[in-house]
Design an enzyme around this catalytic site. Structure first.
Site, PDB file in Angstrom:
ATOM      1  N   GLU A  65       8.611   0.934  -3.139  1.00  0.00           N
ATOM      2  CA  GLU A  65       7.695  -0.219  -3.005  1.00  0.00           C
ATOM      3  C   GLU A  65       8.367  -1.495  -3.508  1.00  0.00           C
ATOM      4  O   GLU A  65       8.249  -2.556  -2.907  1.00  0.00           O
ATOM      5  CB  GLU A  65       6.415   0.007  -3.827  1.00  0.00           C
ATOM      6  CG  GLU A  65       5.465   1.000  -3.221  1.00  0.00           C
ATOM      7  CD  GLU A  65       4.175   1.106  -4.033  1.00  0.00           C
ATOM      8  OE1 GLU A  65       3.728   0.127  -4.640  1.00  0.00           O
ATOM      9  OE2 GLU A  65       3.608   2.217  -4.065  1.00  0.00           O
ATOM     10  N   HIS A  84       0.851  -1.197   0.000  1.00  0.00           N
ATOM     11  CA  HIS A  84       0.000   0.000   0.000  1.00  0.00           C
ATOM     12  C   HIS A  84       0.891   1.253   0.000  1.00  0.00           C
ATOM     13  O   HIS A  84       1.842   1.325   0.771  1.00  0.00           O
ATOM     14  CB  HIS A  84      -0.897  -0.024   1.245  1.00  0.00           C
ATOM     15  CG  HIS A  84      -1.853   1.120   1.281  1.00  0.00           C
ATOM     16  ND1 HIS A  84      -2.996   1.148   0.505  1.00  0.00           N
ATOM     17  CD2 HIS A  84      -1.826   2.284   1.973  1.00  0.00           C
ATOM     18  CE1 HIS A  84      -3.623   2.292   0.730  1.00  0.00           C
ATOM     19  NE2 HIS A  84      -2.945   2.990   1.616  1.00  0.00           N
TER      20      HIS A  84
END
Ligand code: GRF
Length: 192
Positions: free
Chosen positions: A179, A114
């Site tokens: 990420e 996320h």
């Protein structure tokens, strides 16, 4: 923590809906000898998801599931997961919320990435919200998936500094880069 049994890599499915840069990153990782995972299946709820090209290029099986009727879609998905003996699910930009019933079948075996420092900014438009709130930092989180949106146990987080001239787009780019590194670290962490 997930225990590795034997020398075999963990059969993994990646769920996507869009661009698939995280999928590409996970495919690269899984091709490494040291990786604990082997990506066996890509699931997309979108027929035209750009990320599907990475499955094609790497000759990884893919299935497109229409989530218009969630119950039917999940039943079909579970069928393919079982058929491919999937043990771990990595959500990577998958834009559907899985039902409690589905999650029960893979309890503790579904993880997600996320683009915010959870518990801050669950849901969509995370970068916009962080900028609007004049945050000094944002970042990304890898967490276990539970029935509460973006609320499962956190595996790892990475902080990213927000600069004065950052825009939604520049922040998105900076965080996406992090990420990719974080997802791999988190996977290594759950198997160690
Ligand atoms: C990423 O920012 C991820 O954190 C979020 O959706 C985006 C997917 O990007 N859940 P990509 O499709 O992996 O490039």
């Amino acid at each position: 923590m997930i225990k590795l049994i034997g020398p075999e890599k963990v059969k993994t499915a990646v769920f996507i809906s869009g661009v698939g840069s995280n999928l590409k990153n996970l495919i690269n990782f899984s091709s490494k000898k040291k990786s604990p995972i082997n990506i066996k299946l890509v699931v997309s709820n979108k027929e035209n998801a750009k990320g599907l090209k990475h499955a094609n290029q790497s000759k990884i099986k893919k299935v497109i599931i229409n989530f218009k009727t969630q119950k039917k879609a999940e039943k079909k998905t579970l069928y393919f997961l079982k058929k491919n003996k999937i043990e771990l699910i990595c959500l990577a930009g998958f834009m559907k919320i899985l039902s409690k019933n589905f999650l029960k079948r893979f309890k503790g075996k579904i993880i997600n990435i996320h683009p915010s420092l959870l518990p801050k900014y669950k849901g969509l438009n995370t970068h916009k919200k962080a900028l609007e709130n004049n945050e000094k930092f944002s970042g990304c989180t890898v967490h276990y998936v539970t029935s509460k949106l973006d609320s499962g146990k956190i595996i790892l987080q990475k902080k990213v500094k927000i600069k004065k001239n950052d825009t939604e787009n520049s922040l998105k780019k900076k965080i996406l880069k992090e990420e990719h590194a974080l997802y791999i670290k988190a996977i290594n962490k759950i198997f160690n």
